[in-house]
Design a protein around this motif. Structure first.
Motif, PDB file in Angstrom:
ATOM      1  N   MET A  27      62.764  39.345  30.943  1.00  0.00           N
ATOM      2  CA  MET A  27      61.568  39.066  31.603  1.00  0.00           C
ATOM      3  C   MET A  27      60.526  39.544  31.270  1.00  0.00           C
ATOM      4  N   ASN A  28      60.697  40.961  30.826  1.00  0.00           N
ATOM      5  CA  ASN A  28      59.569  41.573  30.055  1.00  0.00           C
ATOM      6  C   ASN A  28      58.880  40.821  29.173  1.00  0.00           C
ATOM      7  N   MET A  29      59.593  40.178  28.204  1.00  0.00           N
ATOM      8  CA  MET A  29      59.301  39.508  27.032  1.00  0.00           C
ATOM      9  C   MET A  29      58.490  38.495  27.595  1.00  0.00           C
ATOM     10  N   VAL A  30      58.760  37.878  28.879  1.00  0.00           N
ATOM     11  CA  VAL A  30      58.083  36.799  29.180  1.00  0.00           C
ATOM     12  C   VAL A  30      56.527  37.032  29.740  1.00  0.00           C
ATOM     13  N   ILE A  31      56.713  38.230  30.282  1.00  0.00           N
ATOM     14  CA  ILE A  31      55.436  38.637  30.855  1.00  0.00           C
ATOM     15  C   ILE A  31      54.466  39.003  29.576  1.00  0.00           C
ATOM     16  N   TYR A  32      55.022  39.384  28.411  1.00  0.00           N
ATOM     17  CA  TYR A  32      54.373  39.805  27.271  1.00  0.00           C
ATOM     18  C   TYR A  32      54.075  38.742  26.773  1.00  0.00           C
ATOM     19  N   THR A  37      46.789  48.129  34.110  1.00  0.00           N
ATOM     20  CA  THR A  37      45.908  47.444  34.969  1.00  0.00           C
ATOM     21  C   THR A  37      46.365  46.434  35.672  1.00  0.00           C
ATOM     22  N   GLU A  38      45.786  46.094  36.879  1.00  0.00           N
ATOM     23  CA  GLU A  38      46.479  45.261  38.007  1.00  0.00           C
ATOM     24  C   GLU A  38      46.140  43.712  37.248  1.00  0.00           C
ATOM     25  N   CYS A  39      47.371  43.283  37.259  1.00  0.00           N
ATOM     26  CA  CYS A  39      47.454  41.791  36.767  1.00  0.00           C
ATOM     27  C   CYS A  39      47.497  40.793  37.728  1.00  0.00           C
ATOM     28  N   ARG A  40      47.615  41.137  39.046  1.00  0.00           N
ATOM     29  CA  ARG A  40      48.104  40.199  40.058  1.00  0.00           C
ATOM     30  C   ARG A  40      46.233  39.749  40.544  1.00  0.00           C
ATOM     31  N   CYS A  41      46.507  38.372  40.859  1.00  0.00           N
ATOM     32  CA  CYS A  41      45.186  37.805  41.172  1.00  0.00           C
ATOM     33  C   CYS A  41      45.403  37.158  42.558  1.00  0.00           C
ATOM     34  N   PHE A  42      45.201  37.764  43.665  1.00  0.00           N
ATOM     35  CA  PHE A  42      45.350  37.290  44.838  1.00  0.00           C
ATOM     36  C   PHE A  42      44.694  36.072  45.360  1.00  0.00           C
ATOM     37  N   GLY A  43      43.642  35.718  44.509  1.00  0.00           N
ATOM     38  CA  GLY A  43      42.550  34.579  44.904  1.00  0.00           C
ATOM     39  C   GLY A  43      43.397  33.561  44.168  1.00  0.00           C
ATOM     40  N   ALA A  44      44.093  33.538  43.014  1.00  0.00           N
ATOM     41  CA  ALA A  44      44.440  32.400  42.333  1.00  0.00           C
ATOM     42  C   ALA A  44      46.057  32.101  42.604  1.00  0.00           C
ATOM     43  N   LEU A  59      62.940  30.271  42.265  1.00  0.00           N
ATOM     44  CA  LEU A  59      62.069  31.035  42.535  1.00  0.00           C
ATOM     45  C   LEU A  59      60.449  30.775  41.845  1.00  0.00           C
ATOM     46  N   TRP A  60      59.636  30.544  42.907  1.00  0.00           N
ATOM     47  CA  TRP A  60      58.043  30.245  42.347  1.00  0.00           C
ATOM     48  C   TRP A  60      57.266  31.361  42.627  1.00  0.00           C
ATOM     49  N   CYS A  61      56.734  31.918  41.238  1.00  0.00           N
ATOM     50  CA  CYS A  61      55.782  33.045  41.325  1.00  0.00           C
ATOM     51  C   CYS A  61      54.238  32.484  40.983  1.00  0.00           C
ATOM     52  N   SER A  62      53.648  33.232  41.679  1.00  0.00           N
ATOM     53  CA  SER A  62      52.142  32.777  41.413  1.00  0.00           C
ATOM     54  C   SER A  62      51.220  33.848  41.833  1.00  0.00           C
ATOM     55  N   ASN A 109      67.696  41.157  43.050  1.00  0.00           N
ATOM     56  CA  ASN A 109      67.457  42.653  43.331  1.00  0.00           C
ATOM     57  C   ASN A 109      67.032  43.260  41.741  1.00  0.00           C
ATOM     58  N   SER A 110      67.456  42.873  40.629  1.00  0.00           N
ATOM     59  CA  SER A 110      67.196  43.723  39.584  1.00  0.00           C
ATOM     60  C   SER A 110      65.882  43.408  38.996  1.00  0.00           C
ATOM     61  N   HIS A 111      65.445  42.073  39.338  1.00  0.00           N
ATOM     62  CA  HIS A 111      64.171  41.580  38.893  1.00  0.00           C
ATOM     63  C   HIS A 111      62.946  41.685  39.852  1.00  0.00           C
ATOM     64  N   ARG A 112      63.236  41.923  41.013  1.00  0.00           N
ATOM     65  CA  ARG A 112      62.297  42.173  42.102  1.00  0.00           C
ATOM     66  C   ARG A 112      61.148  42.734  41.788  1.00  0.00           C
ATOM     67  N   GLU A 113      61.342  43.799  41.383  1.00  0.00           N
ATOM     68  CA  GLU A 113      60.187  45.214  41.249  1.00  0.00           C
ATOM     69  C   GLU A 113      59.316  44.482  40.266  1.00  0.00           C
ATOM     70  N   LEU A 114      59.783  43.871  39.061  1.00  0.00           N
ATOM     71  CA  LEU A 114      58.879  43.555  38.051  1.00  0.00           C
ATOM     72  C   LEU A 114      58.037  42.387  38.370  1.00  0.00           C
ATOM     73  N   LEU A 115      58.643  41.433  39.282  1.00  0.00           N
ATOM     74  CA  LEU A 115      57.897  40.257  39.588  1.00  0.00           C
ATOM     75  C   LEU A 115      56.738  40.605  40.807  1.00  0.00           C
ATOM     76  N   GLU A 116      57.401  41.467  41.558  1.00  0.00           N
ATOM     77  CA  GLU A 116      56.379  41.985  42.746  1.00  0.00           C
ATOM     78  C   GLU A 116      55.177  42.571  42.095  1.00  0.00           C
ATOM     79  N   SER A 117      55.314  43.219  41.045  1.00  0.00           N
ATOM     80  CA  SER A 117      54.102  43.959  40.355  1.00  0.00           C
ATOM     81  C   SER A 117      53.330  43.088  39.455  1.00  0.00           C
ATOM     82  N   ASN A 118      53.819  42.188  39.226  1.00  0.00           N
ATOM     83  CA  ASN A 118      53.127  41.219  38.381  1.00  0.00           C
ATOM     84  C   ASN A 118      52.395  39.959  39.012  1.00  0.00           C
TER      85      ASN A 118
END
Lengths: 101, 481
Positions: free
Chosen positions: B381-386, A2-9, B205-208, B167-176
């Motif tokens: 990082m997977n653990m963090v997301i979990y 499922t998509e967990c990204r939330c572009f609005g938030a 690195l700030w991800c939101s 580089n190794s974490h980019r894909e995971l972060l961008e998908s989340n």
């Protein structure tokens, strides 16, 4: 998946303010800057060559540990001061430095 | 005739001596001698010295050749001078033996009178024209060059490590996350897609933009490889690079609990340092054997239910497999950072809290990290997301909730009690300030009539307050009875 990204938030990045956590900041560049200035003044006033050399080292260490947000003017001024201390000590007394032993 | 001849030789010797003596002109010498040839020789004491000095100059090339071939002529001449003095010593000894012993009563002949008093001055080093005498300076400059070299090498290494991590974490972060990389400078929150360099050894690195959390700040805290002093210090005491991840949650994303798991050392340190862990997890760190965690790890928890809730099988699996890389994992709804030392006299306010998940991971390699090692951090990082998803789902049962609420109320009460005295003082000063200001206003009032009225009003207010207080005291007394 499922998509967990939330572009609005999306929240904007807020750099952590140093006022709230002064202990987290590394004081090394500030101390080294101060030490460098003190040694430069000692080297200039008391005509001690080793003081001037230590001042140069202190300003290098301060530069290496500095944060990118820090003012380069401050760095450059302490650097120039230490170099001038070395140059002045040698102009006044061209004899080579004698080791302490 | 013989006497005349002797006189003439002495005159010529004087002239030669005169040339060595820079004090007076040659021309003057001749003039003097022309006028009074014999006046110079009336002084008997001068003769021996004249004879001594006059003998060495006619000598041919110096008998002793200087050992150092690369020395200049100037040095050779001076060494000649030294030779001359040495010869003069020998001659002096002969001189004294010629004299009548009675003439020198009380004079103790020493073997080498001149050798004791003569001080051979070294040529000042800066005039020697030799770089070897400046060896300390050369050492200093070499040290500086070594420092600069180390700075460049260390900076590049840190930069490469950071890039490898990203580089190794980019894909995971961008998908989340919708937003990956923001330096806070631009008005609109747009992805920069790269790390924000704070220092030569710290990268942010700030991800939101994800469900269940407000944002995530990742800090790559590398070793100060760019500082030679630090490199030398690390040779004594090895430390490792760290990756710190701080996930901030919205109010609805987390229930009320405080929990931490990590290495024993880290747990005992955090319990002392962290405000929330010291207040809510008062017991000593417990072993994780119940959840079959390795012995090196220990747990700090507000209550057993929380530990059971967090330590599900998947979490235990993650932690067990990467126990060497985990420094600490800290979940808290009352997170306010480390304990802050308050100065005296400052009115304390309850520190602001935020629901946070904190992860501190050690990069394998103990300082000798290579970019390839960054790949081993991806499972973490997977653990963090979990964990983010898990914490959203984790809810305490009724008992747990009550307990948690009681704990929080207790902490708040303690805090208020501690600061009660200070707050009272602050309130008192404020009241006095107000009174003073009012009095001043009354005094400054021009119109006497208005002044009188204001004074009366103030008095009435005071009276009312006093009556109120008295009533309260009476009520308390009645209640006590």
């Amino acid at each position: 998946m499922t998509e967990c990204r939330c572009f609005g938030a999306v929240a904007h990045y807020k750099p952590p303010s140093t006022d709230s956590n002064p202990t987290l900041e590394d004081p090394t560049p500030d101390y080294m800057n101060l030490l460098g200035m003190i040694f430069s003044m000692c080297g200039l006033m008391l005509k001690l060559k080793w003081c001037a050399w230590i001042a140069v080292y202190c300003s290098f260490i301060s530069f290496a540990n500095s944060r990118s947000s820090e003012d380069t003017k401050q760095m450059m001024s302490s650097f120039m001061l230490s170099i001038s201390a070395v140059v002045m000590s040698y102009l006044q007394n061209p004899q080579p430095m004698s080791p302490p032993w | 005739d013989l006497r005349l001849y002797l006189l003439l030789t002495q005159v010529s010797c004087c002239q030669v001596w005169g040339r060595y003596n820079d004090d007076f002109d040659d021309g003057e010498d001749l003039a003097e001698f022309d006028d009074n040839d014999f006046a110079e020789f009336e002084d008997v004491n001068e003769d021996p010295t004249v004879e001594v000095e006059s003998e060495p100059p006619p000598k041919p090339a110096p008998s002793s050749i200087p050992v150092e071939d690369d020395e200049d002529e100037a040095t050779v001449e001076i060494e000649d001078g030294q030779d001359e003095f040495e010869d003069a010593d020998a001659q002096d000894q002969d001189m004294y033996s010629k004299y009548d012993k009675d003439e020198f009563e009380g004079y103790e002949k020493t073997n080498s009178p001149f050798k004791d008093t003569l001080i051979y001055q070294d040529v000042p080093a800066h005039l020697q024209n030799s770089w070897e005498s400046y060896y300390m300076e050369i050492l200093m400059v070499t040290g500086l060059l070594a420092y600069i070299m180390n700075y460049i090498i260390g900076k590049n290494k840190n930069s490469r490590l950071a890039q490898a991590w990203f580089n190794s974490h980019r894909e995971l972060l961008e998908s989340n996350f919708a937003l990956v990389g923001d330096d806070g400078t631009s008005k609109e929150a747009t992805s920069t897609g790269k790390l924000n360099q704070e220092n030569e050894h710290i990268y942010n690195l700030w991800c939101s933009g994800r469900v269940c959390c407000e944002g995530m700040l990742i800090q790559l805290k590398f070793l100060k490889r760019q500082d030679l002093l630090n490199v030398l210090a690390r040779m004594m005491r090895p430390t490792c690079d760290q990756v710190q991840i701080k996930v901030t949650l919205n109010d609805e994303d987390m229930d009320t609990f405080v929990f931490a798991v990590g290495s024993r050392k880290a747990m005992s340190r955090l319990q002392k340092e962290m405000q929330d862990l010291s207040e809510f997890c008062g017991d000593k760190p417990k072993s994780g054997a119940k959840y079959s965690l390795p012995d090196s790890l220990s747990i700090l928890s507000e209550m057993a239910e929380v530990s059971d809730g967090v330590m599900d099988s998947k979490m235990v699996h993650y932690i067990t497999n990467h126990a060497d890389k985990i420094e600490s994992i800290h979940f808290s709804d009352q997170f306010s950072g480390p304990k802050v030392m308050q100065e005296e006299g400052q009115p304390l306010k309850l520190p602001e809290t935020k629901k946070t998940l904190l992860f501190t991971f050690n990069v394998p390699g103990m300082g000798n990290t290579s970019p390839k090692d960054m790949d081993s951090l991806v499972p973490l990082m997977n653990m963090v997301i979990y964990s983010i998803d898990k914490v959203k789902k984790l809810r305490l049962n009724r008992e747990g909730k009550l307990k948690a609420d009681r704990n929080r109320a207790r902490v708040e009460e303690n805090f208020l009690k501690q600061t009660h005295a200070q707050r009272q003082e602050a309130a008192q000063t404020r009241r006095e300030e107000k009174k003073r200001a009012e009095k001043e206003r009354i005094m400054n009032e021009e119109d006497p009539e208005r002044q009188r009225r204001l004074e009366e009003a103030a008095q009435r207010r005071e009276q009312k307050k006093l009556e109120k207080k008295q009533m309260k005291m009476k009520q308390i007394k009645v209640k006590a009875m």
